[in-house]
Design an enzyme around this catalytic site. Sequence first.
Site, PDB file in Angstrom:
ATOM      1  N   SER A   2       0.724  -1.452  -0.342  1.00 31.57           N
ATOM      2  CA  SER A   2       0.007  -0.110  -0.353  1.00 31.57           C
ATOM      3  C   SER A   2       0.909   0.847  -0.252  1.00 31.57           C
ATOM      4  O   SER A   2       0.615   2.166  -0.153  1.00 31.57           O
ATOM      5  CB  SER A   2      -1.273   0.181   1.901  1.00 31.57           C
ATOM      6  N   HIS A  62       3.872   0.882  12.658  1.00 30.17           N
ATOM      7  CA  HIS A  62       4.060   0.739  11.352  1.00 30.17           C
ATOM      8  C   HIS A  62       2.852   1.394  10.689  1.00 30.17           C
ATOM      9  O   HIS A  62       2.337   1.528  10.420  1.00 30.17           O
ATOM     10  CB  HIS A  62       4.335  -0.535  11.101  1.00 30.17           C
TER      11      HIS A  62
END
Length: 165
Positions: free
Chosen positions: A65, A96
């Site tokens: 992504s 993250h």
Amino acid sequence: MTTEATPTSPHTGPGIEVPQVPHLRAAVVAACWHEEITTGLLNGALRAFRDAGITEPMVVRVPGSFELPVAAARLARGGYDAVVALGMVLQGTTAHFEYVCQGVTTGLTEVATSTGVPVGFGVLTCSTEDQARDRAGLPGSRQDVGYEAAVAALTTAVALADAGV
């Protein structure tokens, strides 16, 4: 550019119709990470394009992504009238998740605003894979985010053209 609309997918939100725009150049960029989910999203977007009369959309696959914004930017600057970005970020136990979600969202927003090309946002940000499956347009899913993102991008392209901008 007024268009005739067709009924939506049963998974699409209320009141959204698919414009008939076979003349538009459309592209989709989809992450490969979480392949089952992203392939479901991609299939939904391609189905929406077919429903809109677009027979040959450009399809680009990127690793994850985080790579979506750069690919979407290149496509938007390459003459496409609408771009759809599809991916999935799964929440884990570290920061993250937040960094990737923020980067992808900011990046795709920047692509749309800097190029003037509508970018359909089909990036799932989920706590579990089951949540993602329920939104990915897979058999038994309650939602088809890939389809919805494509319809949103196409509908926005039509609205801008109708406004003369």
